[in-house]
Enzyme design. Structure first.
Site, short mmCIF file in Angstrom:
data_model
loop_
_atom_site.label_atom_id
_atom_site.label_comp_id
_atom_site.label_asym_id
_atom_site.label_seq_id
_atom_site.Cartn_x
_atom_site.Cartn_y
_atom_site.Cartn_z
N TYR A 106 0.80 -1.23 0.00
CA TYR A 106 0.00 0.00 0.00
C TYR A 106 0.84 1.28 0.00
O TYR A 106 0.80 2.05 -0.96
CB TYR A 106 -0.97 -0.01 1.20
CG TYR A 106 -1.94 -1.16 1.10
CD1 TYR A 106 -2.95 -1.15 0.14
CD2 TYR A 106 -1.82 -2.29 1.92
CE1 TYR A 106 -3.82 -2.22 0.01
CE2 TYR A 106 -2.70 -3.36 1.79
CZ TYR A 106 -3.70 -3.32 0.83
OH TYR A 106 -4.55 -4.37 0.69
N PRO A 119 -11.25 -0.30 -3.01
CA PRO A 119 -12.43 -1.01 -3.47
C PRO A 119 -13.71 -0.19 -3.27
O PRO A 119 -13.73 0.75 -2.47
CB PRO A 119 -12.48 -2.25 -2.57
CG PRO A 119 -11.18 -2.27 -1.82
CD PRO A 119 -10.71 -0.85 -1.76
N HIS A 342 -7.65 1.28 1.11
CA HIS A 342 -7.41 -0.09 1.52
C HIS A 342 -6.30 -0.28 2.57
O HIS A 342 -6.24 -1.32 3.24
CB HIS A 342 -7.08 -0.89 0.26
CG HIS A 342 -7.46 -2.33 0.30
ND1 HIS A 342 -7.42 -3.08 1.45
CD2 HIS A 342 -7.91 -3.16 -0.66
CE1 HIS A 342 -7.81 -4.31 1.18
NE2 HIS A 342 -8.12 -4.39 -0.09
N SER A 553 -11.38 -11.98 -5.30
CA SER A 553 -11.61 -11.95 -3.86
C SER A 553 -13.07 -12.22 -3.55
O SER A 553 -13.95 -11.73 -4.24
CB SER A 553 -11.21 -10.57 -3.35
OG SER A 553 -11.32 -10.50 -1.98
N1 COA Z 1 -19.76 -29.34 1.78
C1 COA Z 1 -20.78 -28.60 2.25
N2 COA Z 1 -20.65 -27.31 2.66
C2 COA Z 1 -19.42 -26.76 2.59
C3 COA Z 1 -18.31 -27.47 2.10
C4 COA Z 1 -18.51 -28.82 1.69
N3 COA Z 1 -17.50 -29.57 1.23
N4 COA Z 1 -17.24 -26.68 2.16
C5 COA Z 1 -17.66 -25.49 2.65
N5 COA Z 1 -18.97 -25.55 2.93
C6 COA Z 1 -19.81 -24.49 3.53
C7 COA Z 1 -19.11 -23.86 4.71
O1 COA Z 1 -19.37 -24.58 5.88
C8 COA Z 1 -19.73 -22.47 4.71
O2 COA Z 1 -21.00 -22.53 5.30
P1 COA Z 1 -21.85 -21.21 5.77
O3 COA Z 1 -22.42 -20.61 4.53
O4 COA Z 1 -22.89 -21.80 6.64
O5 COA Z 1 -20.86 -20.36 6.47
C9 COA Z 1 -19.93 -22.16 3.25
O6 COA Z 1 -19.98 -23.44 2.60
C10 COA Z 1 -18.84 -21.31 2.63
O7 COA Z 1 -17.60 -21.99 2.66
P2 COA Z 1 -16.54 -21.84 1.47
O8 COA Z 1 -17.25 -21.49 0.24
O9 COA Z 1 -15.66 -23.06 1.45
O10 COA Z 1 -15.71 -20.58 1.82
P3 COA Z 1 -15.26 -19.88 3.16
O11 COA Z 1 -16.41 -19.18 3.77
O12 COA Z 1 -14.50 -20.82 4.00
O13 COA Z 1 -14.31 -18.78 2.53
C11 COA Z 1 -12.25 -17.79 1.86
C12 COA Z 1 -13.13 -19.05 1.83
C13 COA Z 1 -10.97 -18.06 1.14
C14 COA Z 1 -12.99 -16.67 1.17
C15 COA Z 1 -12.00 -17.47 3.36
O14 COA Z 1 -11.22 -18.46 3.94
C16 COA Z 1 -11.27 -16.17 3.55
O15 COA Z 1 -10.05 -16.17 3.68
N6 COA Z 1 -12.02 -15.04 3.60
C17 COA Z 1 -11.45 -13.72 3.70
C18 COA Z 1 -11.12 -13.20 2.33
C19 COA Z 1 -10.81 -11.75 2.38
O16 COA Z 1 -10.19 -11.26 3.30
N7 COA Z 1 -11.28 -11.05 1.35
C20 COA Z 1 -11.15 -9.65 1.25
C21 COA Z 1 -9.79 -9.18 1.06
S1 COA Z 1 -9.78 -7.44 1.18
C1 HC5 Z 2 -15.18 -4.41 -0.56
C2 HC5 Z 2 -14.37 -5.43 -1.24
C3 HC5 Z 2 -12.95 -5.38 -0.88
C4 HC5 Z 2 -12.10 -6.44 -1.48
C5 HC5 Z 2 -10.71 -5.99 -1.50
C6 HC5 Z 2 -9.70 -7.06 -1.73
O1 HC5 Z 2 -9.97 -8.19 -1.96
O2 HC5 Z 2 -8.43 -6.66 -1.68
C7 HC5 Z 2 -7.36 -7.59 -1.80
C8 HC5 Z 2 -6.55 -7.52 -0.54
C9 HC5 Z 2 -5.55 -8.57 -0.35
O3 HC5 Z 2 -4.60 -8.37 0.41
O4 HC5 Z 2 -5.66 -9.65 -0.93
C10 HC5 Z 2 -6.51 -7.16 -2.97
N1 HC5 Z 2 -7.09 -7.35 -4.29
C11 HC5 Z 2 -8.19 -6.44 -4.56
C12 HC5 Z 2 -6.01 -7.07 -5.26
C13 HC5 Z 2 -7.55 -8.74 -4.53
#
Ligand code: COA
Ligand code: HC5
Length: 625
Positions: A106, A119, A342, A553
């Site tokens: 950043y 975002p 961000h 993401s």
């Molecule tokens: N069978 C049945 N259900 C399942 C399953 C399976 N094999 N695997 C997963 N599920 C269910 C989970 O239990 C969960 O249930 P819920 O809806 O009741 O919570 C749902 O499906 C979603 O799970 P899944 O799709 O596997 O994803 P997750 O919620 O574990 O998310 C990531 C995965 C990578 C997105 C998460 O680990 C993460 O890191 N999130 C943060 C990302 C982030 O920071 N993004 C922004 C960046 S700025």
């Molecule tokens: C409101 C939605 C925000 C999503 C932002 C996001 O996913 O940022 C990522 C942050 C990171 O460290 O992975 C970076 N990305 C946009 C480049 C995927």
């Protein structure tokens, strides 16, 4: 919380200071201290996994060459030395990565925050159509954010969980009363939420004019939405002129240009005070002019673009201060959402705040507040010298080019949501990622380096690592899917294996065992040790692996909203999605200046890939019965 809270409580906390922890009472401190520290993965594990990750991305020849470089890195002792340096750093800091990540991802990144980093979120369209409705909604929204703030301040926010583990809550303490500040080589972030006298005002922008609006009474109770509404009306009434210089446009520029312009701007005492007021404010509310009318089909994509960049210098881009961490946008036609800077936080805490606020705005007004006259909100004045005017003109030009270059396609996939993959005992997120691989492969006939954000918040001060969605297994599946000679049952097996491999990578990443941040750490350790950059980082394979044509993401929210961000390479796509139970909201972005990319086309291929994968599973199930 807490690691960024400095000992001197009288000054704003600069996130660029070395991370240090201080003793603060409260349950969050105990919670934070109970969290594990981010591990440094074993060197050999990362290098082996790196070679596996390269398999679908580079030629045999390149792979063999990289294999040799990796071996040299290990046998020469260079890798071990850097690894020891990282382990030392991990012992000395709360999180060996977070400060480095903040800087490299950043604050040292010089591209404009607009489109390239910040975002946007589109909230469900509100049903008001005029100024009254706009101001009523904005007032309620402000009250809702203040309600959420009180939960942060009182430490009553429920601790979040992922995969059954408690998450670090620090980011909630970074999103209010904070702001990015441009600098000539790198930026910084200031945070006023923990100073002795924390700010009690927000910034409101209307017709490019900025106002300081106090949102607390003298007894420290927050204003009610009725009171805020009256204050917003006053702001509206005193900012009817539309011929003002859009000073906020300066914040859209390349960071080096903005840093120069910033120094120019704050030479003037009045300007400096106005800028300081914006930086200190709890958050910003942008009262936007109505969006240009377009068809319903185009509308969603236009609003997403509007949230990302404001529509250009003739529309609402000057109605922002893009360095401000949180900016809520409420337009006169009912479009609303937010844009956020961000550096201080990831999407999920912002989504949690939005979920709270949206629910809050739906509650009926219960108490009518007594109408004690409130002071006029303070207009923030700017002296526009010829030099500043010149900087604004240059920023306008660059911004308008950027606005024309951004290609956004929002689409709601309505055939199914998380329900279908779940019923097949597959991870919905992994299913969507594999569909993206299929879509890209069908469009380009090859896979590409693909980034998906994985949360590292299981660890103290954790941010993100990378899930590499293009894998050996995803490539086998997409090739099988496109091969008429492969039977459906085999295709289903390949599909299941690819989805399971993705979920396994996810589990590894959130446990701190992915490869990208570790590799970055080794490289930064070499820079810090003033030794030459190891050859594995100068290699074409490394460049290919880091050129993320797909930057993706998942940001889940209870609210039916659309999240979006720009691509990270000139010939790439940004894909953000919010999977709901029975549908999935997607935003795909690309650059018009790249002839090879097209957001609507990828969106179309993605819809087809998701449908085809479902049908494949259904058909195979039927033929088995
Ligand atoms: N069978 C049945 N259900 C399942 C399953 C399976 N094999 N695997 C997963 N599920 C269910 C989970 O239990 C969960 O249930 P819920 O809806 O009741 O919570 C749902 O499906 C979603 O799970 P899944 O799709 O596997 O994803 P997750 O919620 O574990 O998310 C990531 C995965 C990578 C997105 C998460 O680990 C993460 O890191 N999130 C943060 C990302 C982030 O920071 N993004 C922004 C960046 S700025
Ligand atoms: C409101 C939605 C925000 C999503 C932002 C996001 O996913 O940022 C990522 C942050 C990171 O460290 O992975 C970076 N990305 C946009 C480049 C995927």
């Amino acid at each position: 919380m807490l690691a960024f809270i400095a000992k001197s409580m009288a000054r704003p906390v600069r996130l660029v200071k070395p991370v240090s922890s201080v003793k603060l009472p409260g349950r969050y401190l105990a919670h934070q201290e109970g969290l594990p520290r981010l591990p440094v993965p074993p060197l050999k594990q990362t290098l082996d996994r790196y070679l596996v990750a390269l398999k679908p991305l580079v030629s045999h020849e390149e792979w063999n060459n990289t294999n040799q470089l990796v071996e040299d890195f290990q046998t020469s002792g260079v890798g071990e030395r850097l690894q020891k340096g990282l382990e030392r750093r991990a012992r000395k800091t709360e999180n060996w990565l977070s400060e480095w990540w903040l800087q490299t991802a950043y604050l040292e990144y010089r591209m404009p925050v607009v489109v390239h980093s910040s975002p946007g979120v589109v909230l469900p369209k509100q049903d008001f159509l005029d100024r009254q409705g706009q101001l009523r909604f904005a007032a309620k929204l402000i009250e809702g954010v203040l309600d959420f703030k009180s939960m942060i301040d009182n430490e009553t926010l429920p601790v979040e969980y992922l995969g059954g583990k408690q998450l670090c809550m620090n980011q909630y303490y970074q999103i209010l009363s904070s702001c990015r500040i441009p600098g000539p080589k790198h930026d910084s972030v200031v945070n006023y939420s923990q100073v002795k006298k924390p700010p009690t005002h927000i910034t409101v922008v209307h017709n490019f004019q900025f106002f300081e609006l106090d949102v607390y009474n003298s007894d420290r109770t927050p204003l009610t939405s009725d009171q805020i509404f009256i204050q917003l009306e006053k702001i509206w009434g005193t900012s009817l002129q539309t011929n003002k210089e859009p000073i906020g446009i300066l914040t859209t520029n390349h960071r080096n240009s903005w840093a120069k312009a910033y120094n120019n701007l704050i030479k003037d005492k009045i300007n400096k005070e106005s800028v300081r007021s914006i930086q200190k404010s709890i958050f910003t509310v942008c009262l936007d002019a109505p969006m240009p009318r377009v068809s319903d089909e185009l509308y969603r994509s236009r609003v997403a673009a509007q949230m990302l960049h404001g529509g250009g210098s003739r529309w609402n881009s000057g109605n922002r201060w893009f360095d401000k961490t949180l900016q809520f946008i409420v337009a006169e036609d009912g479009s609303c959402g937010l844009v956020y800077e961000h550096a201080p936080a990831e999407g999920p805490p912002i989504a949690a705040l939005l979920d709270h606020v949206v629910e809050f705005t739906r509650k009926p007004e219960l108490v009518r507040s007594p109408m004690i006259p409130l002071p006029m909100p303070k207009k923030l004045r700017f002296n526009i010298t010829p030099e500043v005017k010149n900087d604004i003109e240059k920023a306008k030009q660059n911004l308008n080019i950027m606005v024309h270059d951004l290609d956004v396609k929002v689409f709601i996939f309505n055939k199914f949501g998380k329900n279908v993959p779940k019923s097949e005992k597959l991870s919905p997120d992994a299913f969507i990622q594999v569909a993206l691989q299929l879509a890209y492969y069908r469009m380009y006939g090859r896979p590409c380096a693909t980034y998906e954000s994985a949360s590292l918040r299981m660890f103290r001060l954790g941010r993100t690592d990378t899930i590499r969605s293009a894998s050996v297994d995803s490539l086998k599946f997409v090739q099988g899917m496109e091969d008429a000679g492969v039977q459906n049952q085999e295709k289903v097996d390949l599909l299941r294996r690819a989805v399971q491999a993705h979920r396994a990578y996810t589990d590894m990443a959130i446990a701190g065992n992915a490869i990208d941040r570790h590799l970055l750490g080794l490289k930064l350790q070499a820079i810090e040790d003033l030794v030459s950059i190891p050859e594995i980082f100068m290699d074409t394979s490394y460049a290919m692996a880091m050129h993320f044509n797909l930057s993706t993401s998942q940001v889940p929210a209870k609210t039916d909203c659309v999240m979006c961000f720009g691509p990270v390479v000139p010939d790439g796509y940004g894909v953000c999605y919010n999977p709901m139970d029975e549908h999935i909201n997607f935003a795909v972005s690309a650059f018009n200046s790249c002839a090879e990319t097209n957001a609507a086309r990828l969106a179309h291929y993605l819809e087809r890939a998701l449908s085809d994968m479902q049908q494949l599973m259904q058909r195979t199930l039927k033929s088995k019965l």
